[in-house]
Design an enzyme around this catalytic site. Structure first.
Site, PDB file in Angstrom:
ATOM      1  N   LYS A  37       0.795  -1.157   0.041  1.00  0.00           N
ATOM      2  CA  LYS A  37       0.399   0.575  -0.183  1.00  0.00           C
ATOM      3  C   LYS A  37       1.052   1.059  -0.013  1.00  0.00           C
ATOM      4  CE  LYS A  37      -0.187  -0.669   4.892  1.00  0.00           C
ATOM      5  NZ  LYS A  37      -0.776  -1.278   6.098  1.00  0.00           N
ATOM      6  N   ARG A 135     -10.597  -1.013  14.624  1.00  0.00           N
ATOM      7  CA  ARG A 135     -10.980  -0.779  13.027  1.00  0.00           C
ATOM      8  C   ARG A 135     -11.565  -1.139  12.402  1.00  0.00           C
ATOM      9  NH1 ARG A 135      -4.550   0.732  11.051  1.00  0.00           N
ATOM     10  NH2 ARG A 135      -5.446  -1.541   9.952  1.00  0.00           N
ATOM     11  N   TYR A 263      15.088  31.205   5.122  1.00  0.00           N
ATOM     12  CA  TYR A 263      13.828  32.016   5.471  1.00  0.00           C
ATOM     13  C   TYR A 263      14.398  32.703   6.713  1.00  0.00           C
ATOM     14  CZ  TYR A 263      11.145  30.810   0.761  1.00  0.00           C
ATOM     15  OH  TYR A 263      11.072  31.312   0.080  1.00  0.00           O
ATOM     16  N   MET A 312      10.449  24.220   0.587  1.00  0.00           N
ATOM     17  CA  MET A 312       9.221  23.683  -0.051  1.00  0.00           C
ATOM     18  C   MET A 312      10.609  22.817  -1.236  1.00  0.00           C
ATOM     19  SD  MET A 312       6.915  24.112  -3.230  1.00  0.00           S
ATOM     20  CE  MET A 312       6.045  25.594  -1.295  1.00  0.00           C
TER      21      MET A 312
HETATM   22  C1  LIG Z   1      -0.158  -2.420   6.893  1.00  0.00           C
HETATM   23  C2  LIG Z   1      -0.451  -3.263   7.110  1.00  0.00           C
HETATM   24  C3  LIG Z   1       0.017  -4.712   7.587  1.00  0.00           C
HETATM   25  C4  LIG Z   1       1.527  -4.213   7.517  1.00  0.00           C
HETATM   26  O1  LIG Z   1       1.987  -4.091   8.684  1.00  0.00           O
HETATM   27  P1  LIG Z   1       3.667  -4.033   9.339  1.00  0.00           P
HETATM   28  O2  LIG Z   1       3.400  -3.625  10.391  1.00  0.00           O
HETATM   29  O3  LIG Z   1       4.364  -3.056   8.023  1.00  0.00           O
HETATM   30  O4  LIG Z   1       3.915  -5.026   8.679  1.00  0.00           O
HETATM   31  C5  LIG Z   1      -0.171  -5.583   7.749  1.00  0.00           C
HETATM   32  N1  LIG Z   1      -1.805  -5.865   7.312  1.00  0.00           N
HETATM   33  C6  LIG Z   1      -2.350  -4.630   8.008  1.00  0.00           C
HETATM   34  C7  LIG Z   1      -4.051  -5.042   7.926  1.00  0.00           C
HETATM   35  C8  LIG Z   1      -1.808  -3.661   7.298  1.00  0.00           C
HETATM   36  O5  LIG Z   1      -3.091  -2.278   7.067  1.00  0.00           O
END
Ligand SMILES: *Cc1c(COP(=O)(O)O)cnc(C)c1O
Length: 366
Positions: A37, A135, A263, A312
């Site tokens: 992701k 969650r 700055y 920036m």
């Molecule tokens: C991001 C995520 C992971 C990976 O977690 P790490 O700590 O980076 O290994 C696994 N499962 C879910 C649901 C996640 O959102």
């Protein structure tokens, strides 16, 4: 390809090494899903997915549907779990053959409607159990209703039941993590009861793999570990850094005692000072709080401080002690310790340092 001086190098050998390290911790039969992701934790999801496909991992996961679509458009064929799909994207998920996580009755029922509309059968889905993270996911008290709904519903195939640890890296929360494993295991037993087949089960993220080998179930979800962080010094030392951020000096300014830089004039020279200007700033992901001497970068293998406010698109460094010139290379980070230091100084975690590197920075596979 452009010749931008600022690049984020993605080290293919490091990725392979880290994958191999985590594989060596797993039973031969345990499948491995890699979470890519957020542009593969700020690196490059297509580059990483291609390596992983070649390395024959079993699954990929992304957070959102569009991240999965981008992988399909780049001809990635591995199964892709979408961890946080939205009902609005269900048709897209089906047309790109992505596999949704269904995390409550609303999303489950909406997806049933979507697969009927698409006229598909046996569609792969995943069901998330909330074992304490609170969650996404079905809670313990919803499991028996879920069991009966799953019996009724056809047209799909449940590939997996999964859950997520809230604190698997935290040695003070071992009891809580074990309780999560118990809640999850019990839910899986109930849910599998009336199914004619047995879905995979997975709960372990990177630190789950490290701390709870007994909770491998049939699959694990590797994330930050692939990029070189083991959530623990001893583990991180076994891993290789994947993302190296580099640039080159654009200009050198020689200033005298009393002159200021950047700055709001926050750096005042107290002697003749040689300043290097580098072409990356907070818009590239270098947190502005790392300015004014907080962080250092590396020129000719020597540590040099960032001086004045980070801009920036530019950052200023004090290279008075370094025999360097315009065009020389500057390493922002190329080791986990550098990234951990940035994280510490901005009170965050390596995940955020990596995912903050903006899309403006060119990625290059090495
Ligand atoms: C991001 C995520 C992971 C990976 O977690 P790490 O700590 O980076 O290994 C696994 N499962 C879910 C649901 C996640 O959102």
């Amino acid at each position: 390809m452009s010749n931008n001086p600022t690049v984020l190098e993605i080290d293919e050998n490091a990725v392979k090494h880290n994958l191999q390290y985590f594989r060596s911790k797993l039973k031969d039969s345990t499948k491995i899903l890699v979470v890519i992701k957020a542009f593969a934790y700020g690196s490059d999801s297509v580059m990483i997915a291609n390596i992983l496909e070649q390395q024959k991992v079993d699954y990929l996961a992304v957070a959102y549907a569009d991240e999965g679509v981008a992988l399909r458009k780049a001809n990635i064929d591995l199964p892709i779990l979408v961890l946080h799909p939205q009902v609005e994207n269900f048709d897209k998920i089906i047309s790109y053959h992505l596999e949704p996580n269904l995390y409550n009755f609303r999303t489950l029922n909406a997806f049933i409607v979507a697969i009927k509309r698409a006229g598909v059968d046996n569609y792969p889905i995943h069901i998330k159990i909330n074992s304490g993270m609170n969650r996404l996911g079905f809670k313990e008290n919803e499991i028996s209703q879920l069991e009966s709904e799953l019996q009724e519903l056809k047209n799909f195939k449940i590939i997996s039941f999964y859950s997520h640890f809230a604190a698997s890296e935290d040695s003070h929360e071992i009891d809580f993590s074990k309780q999560q494993i118990d809640i999850f295991s019990r839910a899986c037993v109930t849910l599998s009861n009336s199914l004619p087949y047995t879905p995979l089960r997975h709960i372990a993220n990177t630190s789950g793999i490290i701390h709870f080998p007994e909770a491998q179930f049939e699959m694990v979800r590797l994330g930050i570990g692939l990029y070189g962080f083991g959530n623990e010094k001893k583990e991180t030392a076994q891993l290789k850094n994947v993302c190296n951020l580099k640039t080159k000096i654009s200009q050198i300014q020689h200033i005298s005692n009393g002159e200021t830089v950047s700055y709001n004039r926050r750096f005042i020279a107290n002697k003749k000072t040689k300043i290097g200007i580098i072409p990356l700033g907070y818009a590239d992901g270098l947190n502005r709080n790392l300015g004014n001497g907080m962080a250092s970068v590396y020129v000719k293998n020597r540590k040099v401080p960032v001086v004045g406010s980070i801009c920036m698109d530019m950052t200023l460094i004090d290279v008075t002690e370094i025999n360097c010139e315009e065009g020389d290379e500057v390493i922002i980070f190329n080791h986990q310790d550098h990234i951990l230091d940035f994280a510490k100084k901005t009170t965050t975690i390596p995940y955020e340092i990596l995912t903050s590197i903006s899309q403006r920075v060119e990625r290059k596979l090495i």
